[in-house]
Design a protein around this motif. Structure first.
Motif, mmCIF file in Angstrom:
data_model
loop_
_atom_site.group_PDB
_atom_site.id
_atom_site.type_symbol
_atom_site.label_atom_id
_atom_site.label_comp_id
_atom_site.label_asym_id
_atom_site.label_seq_id
_atom_site.Cartn_x
_atom_site.Cartn_y
_atom_site.Cartn_z
ATOM 1 N N ASP A 95 28.136 -28.383 -38.773
ATOM 2 C CA ASP A 95 28.918 -29.599 -38.930
ATOM 3 C C ASP A 95 28.058 -30.659 -39.594
ATOM 4 O O ASP A 95 26.842 -30.645 -39.469
ATOM 5 N N THR A 96 28.707 -31.572 -40.313
ATOM 6 C CA THR A 96 27.952 -32.582 -41.052
ATOM 7 C C THR A 96 27.290 -33.610 -40.139
ATOM 8 O O THR A 96 26.409 -34.341 -40.576
ATOM 9 N N GLY A 97 27.708 -33.662 -38.880
ATOM 10 C CA GLY A 97 27.084 -34.561 -37.920
ATOM 11 C C GLY A 97 25.836 -33.978 -37.276
ATOM 12 O O GLY A 97 25.186 -34.619 -36.463
ATOM 13 N N ASN A 98 25.489 -32.739 -37.642
ATOM 14 C CA ASN A 98 24.305 -32.038 -37.129
ATOM 15 C C ASN A 98 24.305 -31.871 -35.617
ATOM 16 O O ASN A 98 23.251 -31.829 -34.990
ATOM 17 N N ILE A 99 25.487 -31.780 -35.022
ATOM 18 C CA ILE A 99 25.555 -31.494 -33.590
ATOM 19 C C ILE A 99 25.209 -30.027 -33.344
ATOM 20 O O ILE A 99 24.462 -29.692 -32.441
ATOM 21 N N ILE A 100 25.762 -29.147 -34.171
ATOM 22 C CA ILE A 100 25.556 -27.707 -34.009
ATOM 23 C C ILE A 100 24.164 -27.333 -34.511
ATOM 24 O O ILE A 100 23.822 -27.592 -35.659
ATOM 25 N N GLN A 101 23.386 -26.751 -33.644
ATOM 26 C CA GLN A 101 22.041 -26.301 -33.981
ATOM 27 C C GLN A 101 21.986 -24.774 -33.921
ATOM 28 O O GLN A 101 22.702 -24.158 -33.128
ATOM 29 N N PRO A 102 21.130 -24.155 -34.740
ATOM 30 C CA PRO A 102 21.059 -22.686 -34.750
ATOM 31 C C PRO A 102 20.599 -22.123 -33.406
ATOM 32 O O PRO A 102 19.810 -22.740 -32.691
ATOM 33 N N SER A 103 21.103 -20.940 -33.113
ATOM 34 C CA SER A 103 20.662 -20.242 -31.899
ATOM 35 C C SER A 103 19.271 -19.659 -32.146
ATOM 36 O O SER A 103 18.825 -19.545 -33.289
ATOM 37 N N ASN A 104 18.603 -19.308 -31.061
ATOM 38 C CA ASN A 104 17.317 -18.634 -31.217
ATOM 39 C C ASN A 104 17.168 -17.541 -30.171
ATOM 40 O O ASN A 104 17.736 -17.611 -29.093
ATOM 41 N N ASN A 105 16.418 -16.537 -30.538
ATOM 42 C CA ASN A 105 16.161 -15.382 -29.679
ATOM 43 C C ASN A 105 14.827 -15.599 -28.978
ATOM 44 O O ASN A 105 13.779 -15.622 -29.630
ATOM 45 N N THR A 106 14.850 -15.704 -27.673
ATOM 46 C CA THR A 106 13.618 -15.956 -26.914
ATOM 47 C C THR A 106 12.679 -14.755 -26.907
ATOM 48 O O THR A 106 11.516 -14.896 -26.552
ATOM 49 N N LEU A 107 13.162 -13.583 -27.311
ATOM 50 C CA LEU A 107 12.323 -12.379 -27.344
ATOM 51 C C LEU A 107 11.986 -11.933 -28.762
ATOM 52 O O LEU A 107 11.515 -10.819 -28.983
ATOM 53 N N GLU A 108 12.206 -12.815 -29.729
ATOM 54 C CA GLU A 108 11.966 -12.464 -31.130
ATOM 55 C C GLU A 108 10.524 -12.026 -31.380
ATOM 56 O O GLU A 108 10.263 -11.093 -32.137
ATOM 57 N N ASN A 109 9.570 -12.668 -30.720
ATOM 58 C CA ASN A 109 8.155 -12.313 -30.896
ATOM 59 C C ASN A 109 7.845 -10.878 -30.484
ATOM 60 O O ASN A 109 6.851 -10.306 -30.922
ATOM 61 N N PHE A 110 8.693 -10.311 -29.641
ATOM 62 C CA PHE A 110 8.486 -8.937 -29.164
ATOM 63 C C PHE A 110 9.353 -7.926 -29.916
ATOM 64 O O PHE A 110 9.345 -6.742 -29.597
ATOM 65 N N GLY A 111 10.112 -8.414 -30.890
ATOM 66 C CA GLY A 111 10.982 -7.526 -31.656
ATOM 67 C C GLY A 111 12.188 -7.040 -30.865
ATOM 68 O O GLY A 111 12.750 -5.994 -31.176
ATOM 69 N N LEU A 112 12.571 -7.794 -29.841
ATOM 70 C CA LEU A 112 13.701 -7.409 -29.002
ATOM 71 C C LEU A 112 14.797 -8.462 -29.080
ATOM 72 O O LEU A 112 14.526 -9.630 -29.356
ATOM 73 N N GLU A 113 16.019 -8.031 -28.814
ATOM 74 C CA GLU A 113 17.125 -8.973 -28.732
ATOM 75 C C GLU A 113 18.188 -8.420 -27.795
ATOM 76 O O GLU A 113 18.573 -7.258 -27.903
ATOM 77 N N TYR A 114 18.594 -9.251 -26.870
ATOM 78 C CA TYR A 114 19.676 -8.935 -25.942
ATOM 79 C C TYR A 114 20.643 -10.115 -25.938
ATOM 80 O O TYR A 114 20.280 -11.217 -26.352
ATOM 81 N N ASP A 115 21.845 -9.890 -25.455
ATOM 82 C CA ASP A 115 22.793 -11.000 -25.345
ATOM 83 C C ASP A 115 22.192 -12.150 -24.552
ATOM 84 O O ASP A 115 22.341 -13.318 -24.914
ATOM 85 N N TRP A 116 21.491 -11.820 -23.459
ATOM 86 C CA TRP A 116 20.951 -12.855 -22.588
ATOM 87 C C TRP A 116 19.699 -13.525 -23.147
ATOM 88 O O TRP A 116 19.262 -14.560 -22.656
#
Length: 146
Positions: free
Chosen positions: A110-131
């Motif tokens: 959105d142009t108001g910059n309210i929406i920020q990108p999601s991030n994966n807390t396990l990205e450093n380990f090469g893993l991704e889960y819904d949680w």
């Protein structure tokens, strides 16, 4: 590599379009936003509705979603002026529509910059889960989606 975007604009009534936050003004603001972020508007990539945002069936939005589905991986972003232009059907509708875009690899901004990108807390380990996916602006987004 170019990052392509689409624009979605919505007003509830023709009166709002003429006297309020017009579709034309929303489009101009969204185009400036895309330019500032380095995205390219896909040719013919502006979809509009004069339809209540509390309704699930919206012709312009449905057409945009069909385009995204039929061109997998082409579109990176859909931009709206503000979250309430995306929908007014409450938090559940907003989350459902946003997740549907995410399913096709498209991020809502959105142009108001309210929406920020999601991030994966396990990205450093090469893993991704819904949680393991965090949405830092989820509370702001949902309060704006009322």
């Amino acid at each position: 590599m170019k990052k392509y975007a689409l624009i979605y604009c919505r007003v509830s009534t023709e009166k709002q379009n003429a006297e309020g936050d017009s579709l034309e003004m929303q489009e101009k603001i969204c185009k400036r936003f895309l330019e500032s972020k380095g995205y390219f508007l896909y040719e013919g990539g502006v979809y509009c509705d004069v339809f209540s945002g509390s309704k699930n069936n919206r012709p312009g939005y449905d057409k945009m979603l069909d385009f995204i589905k039929n061109k997998p991986g082409l579109i990176s972003v859909v931009v709206v002026k503000y979250i309430d232009r995306f929908g007014r059907g409450g938090v559940f509708q907003y989350q459902m529509m946003n997740r549907e875009l995410n399913k096709y690899g498209v991020t809502l901004l959105d142009t108001g910059n309210i929406i920020q990108p999601s991030n994966n807390t396990l990205e450093n380990f090469g893993l991704e889960y819904d949680w393991s996916i965090q949405y830092p602006s989820e509370m702001s987004e949902t309060s704006s989606a009322y």
